[in-house]
Design an enzyme around this catalytic site. Sequence first.
Site, PDB file in Angstrom:
ATOM      1  N   TYR A 437     -20.585 -47.188 -40.172  1.00 60.62           N
ATOM      2  CA  TYR A 437     -21.915 -47.795 -40.036  1.00 60.62           C
ATOM      3  C   TYR A 437     -23.012 -46.788 -39.707  1.00 60.62           C
ATOM      4  O   TYR A 437     -22.748 -45.641 -39.469  1.00 60.62           O
ATOM      5  CB  TYR A 437     -21.918 -49.018 -39.120  1.00 60.62           C
ATOM      6  N   GLU A 438     -24.224 -47.268 -39.763  1.00 65.32           N
ATOM      7  CA  GLU A 438     -25.430 -46.441 -39.553  1.00 65.32           C
ATOM      8  C   GLU A 438     -25.484 -45.308 -40.577  1.00 65.32           C
ATOM      9  O   GLU A 438     -25.902 -44.182 -40.279  1.00 65.32           O
ATOM     10  CB  GLU A 438     -25.430 -45.892 -38.120  1.00 65.32           C
ATOM     11  N   GLY A 439     -25.073 -45.638 -41.826  1.00 65.22           N
ATOM     12  CA  GLY A 439     -24.980 -44.620 -42.884  1.00 65.22           C
ATOM     13  C   GLY A 439     -23.596 -44.016 -42.859  1.00 65.22           C
ATOM     14  O   GLY A 439     -23.229 -43.333 -41.907  1.00 65.22           O
ATOM     15  N   GLN A 444     -24.270 -39.367 -44.761  1.00 64.07           N
ATOM     16  CA  GLN A 444     -24.764 -38.305 -43.861  1.00 64.07           C
ATOM     17  C   GLN A 444     -24.688 -36.946 -44.561  1.00 64.07           C
ATOM     18  O   GLN A 444     -25.597 -36.115 -44.442  1.00 64.07           O
ATOM     19  CB  GLN A 444     -23.931 -38.251 -42.574  1.00 64.07           C
TER      20      GLN A 444
END
Lengths: 593, 593
Positions: A437-439, A444
């Site tokens: 999650y969060e990319g 990244q």
Amino acid sequence: MYRAPLAEIAFTLKHVAGLGDLQAMPGHEDLTDDLVDAILAEAARFAAEEIAPLNAVSDRAGATFSDGSVTTTPGWRDCYHRWIEGGWNALPSSPDHGGQGLPLMLYAATLEMWNSASMAFALGPTLTVGAVEALDKHASAELKSRYLDKLVSGEWMGTMNLTEPQAGSDLNALKARAERRPDGTYRIFGQKIFITYGEHDITDNIVHLVLARLPDAPAGTRGISLFLVPKFLVNEDGSLGARNDVRCAGVEHKLGIHGSPTCTMIYGDGEGAIGWLVGEENRGLACMFTMMNNARLAVGIQGLGIAERAFQQALAYALDRRQGRAPGDAGEGMSAIAGHPDIKRSLLFMQARTQVARAICFACAHAIDMASLATDPEAKAHWSDRAGLLTPIAKALSTDIGVEVASTGVQIHGGMGYIEETGAAQHLRDARIAPIYEGTNGIQAIDLVQRKLPLAGGAHVRGFIANLAALAKEAAGSNQPDLGAVAPVLEEAVADLAVATEWLLQAQADGRTAEALSGATPYLRLAGLTLGAALLVKGALRSDPADAVAAARRRLLARFFADTALRETAALKADVVGSAQAILAFDPQALAS
Amino acid sequence: MYRAPLAEIAFTLKHVAGLGDLQAMPGHEDLTDDLVDAILAEAARFAAEEIAPLNAVSDRAGATFSDGSVTTTPGWRDCYHRWIEGGWNALPSSPDHGGQGLPLMLYAATLEMWNSASMAFALGPTLTVGAVEALDKHASAELKSRYLDKLVSGEWMGTMNLTEPQAGSDLNALKARAERRPDGTYRIFGQKIFITYGEHDITDNIVHLVLARLPDAPAGTRGISLFLVPKFLVNEDGSLGARNDVRCAGVEHKLGIHGSPTCTMIYGDGEGAIGWLVGEENRGLACMFTMMNNARLAVGIQGLGIAERAFQQALAYALDRRQGRAPGDAGEGMSAIAGHPDIKRSLLFMQARTQVARAICFACAHAIDMASLATDPEAKAHWSDRAGLLTPIAKALSTDIGVEVASTGVQIHGGMGYIEETGAAQHLRDARIAPIYEGTNGIQAIDLVQRKLPLAGGAHVRGFIANLAALAKEAAGSNQPDLGAVAPVLEEAVADLAVATEWLLQAQADGRTAEALSGATPYLRLAGLTLGAALLVKGALRSDPADAVAAARRRLLARFFADTALRETAALKADVVGSAQAILAFDPQALAS
């Protein structure tokens, strides 16, 4: 059992990540070492005594859904309220709204401890802090006055509503819609999934930040707006009014973080959920991006927190469990397994990687703080670029480390590690979400290669590499035991990083995008391992010689890391510059027939 | 959804692992390619249609314990009985007792499919086959005639009872005790833990093989005897008699393989469980060791099976899920994520490692078959040593690959991978036990370094390395696309392996045991990656040029593996020969204070 590694956290903040730079800033005279130590000590106590005992309980009980309501683990709500009474939620926020205005570095250090104690617990407030940040930067004075104080204190919690079934990594596909109303409010309609703490029984109100499209919005991400949608409408006097048209339709059955409810949210079953615009219309994604760096760092710190917890548990087990006879053990009977060389290797693997994650996450927080505090435009630009460069590394490497270390912790426990009541497996299950999650970590890596390497025309990353080379040179000249052996390995790693960096910059300059993207993941790993080794070396170099035990331990960790993980940089460099041909020739569709 | 990769399994058996060597053996005239293909095709059908649909169900329902009884997943028992009716349990066993006497290579290939379909299902029969093997080699004619036919057919299942709470990896500490009775039987007392399928509702009787000590036995592993202890006593006519004094006290709540009951067994609550000696008194461990190679290979195949299943699921998802726009995609809208270079990398990672595990496991089965079939003493010794060398590699590398590939599968699914109903997470949870049981992967590495490298005074491993070098040379001279680039990398890897091998042999010759043990884990990885690459190359070299698509795919896999994983060998060599100093200087106890 969790005990915060207070000495190592404080040392890393002060002597590796650069807390002194902040302490030297005007207006930070109060940020003394004593204050820092006192904050860390109290956080350590709360994490160990109050949160940590709930972690296994929350895993077994989970957050449960029934008839639109979510019930959290028994004890969870009380623990949260004691936690916000301690002022912990307000630590990083602006004093304008009741926050303590402490640097992100301090927040990062406390966040490590909350996550070690219970990642599922720490996750909710992490989202609230994100909401506070978005509102503080972009909301109207009216919205701020009505919501911000209570979000800063933690009396209400906040959520982030981005994902929809067809729109995950790619928000272009977002479909939730917003309609303008004559009174200046909006009505929101749509379904959001994977909403962390979207519904719960912890706080009286929940403040949702929701991405949606206006009817006349341009296609793609330039047509997305951000709205504040409270669960209960808030009257002018701050009291709670009617229930808004938003509901939770269910919670996910997940691999881990069972204590954290992951909700499907339905906006606008009826007349539409009443929402207020945050920032400008169609500029919602920009509002979200302002807090992206911090949220990604926070997820990196989840990896760090789990790694530390898993390491402590595996160490305790390895010292207690006796099997076989270790070479050279002159004692009676079986040896503690911690005495076997292969288990020592595993423990060093866990300890070194945990410290690498800590040093990188704290260094990233330092860069974000410096970017925010610096007044000189050049310095501000430098630290802003550095924060941008370090963030994807901190997120991806630390979350990979969280999984690797937790998995090694399971392994050290042998058969007991596979039994849920031991607790080792929970760390692995909890840790496994953080690379996603969060990319995702793949995203990244793409961010690092496509957006961060070209910063300042490539000059920023070259300066970063020069910083690492300087540490290698300092190690070479230090005449300290172990570091003489580490220095040449680090020098080679830095050279590998430089070659891979130039190759990627050139590939992108040439328009060979697919080739550059093929090497993104090994490049991030290469950069992360090299940076991590350099920071372990820095820790060894900056250790107080009077504390010979700690200094020797830090040198040993740097040595072990150089002898094992850091050696991989040559392979990673070769992978970055050499594997695109095979990758791009691969046609997955051909396998499906 | 699972579909057996029949073409790749058959190709690997025939052209990589050496099935032809067995087909050329006297007495194996019936083992034609057609027969092999027919067996594989029918196994593929059963695995996909009958077993695979139960896998997710068994994960959710699990095997449940109540009042001494274990209830397996609904449908489990019926599926098992259809499976034994197909003769699958009897496949590798001796025709003397109703078995089909087919080579282990065929068993390995079918076992891959059973494990892909459901590891929890395949696990029970794997234990039965182990029991059959131990009894066939060591039991008296009387015991054989009473038990073996029904174990071979699968009408009864068998178990292995080694572990006790204080005796896991170290069986010296075993405490279960046996008392001699005047009638030649024994009474068994003690507690065993982690007993796979120790109790269940699938078969009418369960035949436990139990390690225990006689009162006058020497201390340590030379005082352990093996006993057959049936759940129900068996009358002379083969009918079932009284219940024996053995019971299940509970089942474990595990991270995965929920369909497989892991039992705590209590022997001798009352008068003692009646047992019969297998083999000689105090020679029980030797009896167990005869089947150890096969059991370890079987666990390696679990890693392979899970990897294949996880790969298929991730590939299907990546072809279906659309997000973002892949570079060069000229289509409309979002691209399938399988088109993004970073996802292609992940899919190739999964596919290459799965094939590496398959090739190594089948090659190991081939060596075991050859050791068993060869009549020439020199050939027999050679293949016996080769089986010994390959077994720890097949077990440890393949089970690590199972975890790595399953974890990558979760990652490819993004947020959906973390949701249990997707099924990707189950593969990771199931796979995680395999590096632990049947000797942890650390113990496999120690076995490889301490017992296998010194075989034939080091000559055997040197011959093995020469075999790999020959494949690299053949690739270099092949003039085939991709292989020209692979050959030098493989040559370097083989050279790295040779250096590390000589270093370990010398360290052990010098009595530097702790140093050698410090490098065991990276050494096994080094040997496994090099062997795996060599077998991928062999697959590419042996492909039928007429099947250009398959040949190109195999070359591409070899190329990708050489460009990525195989590059790690230099680092692994440096680790083997260089990290002992740091590891042995590490004192875990000092961290506990």
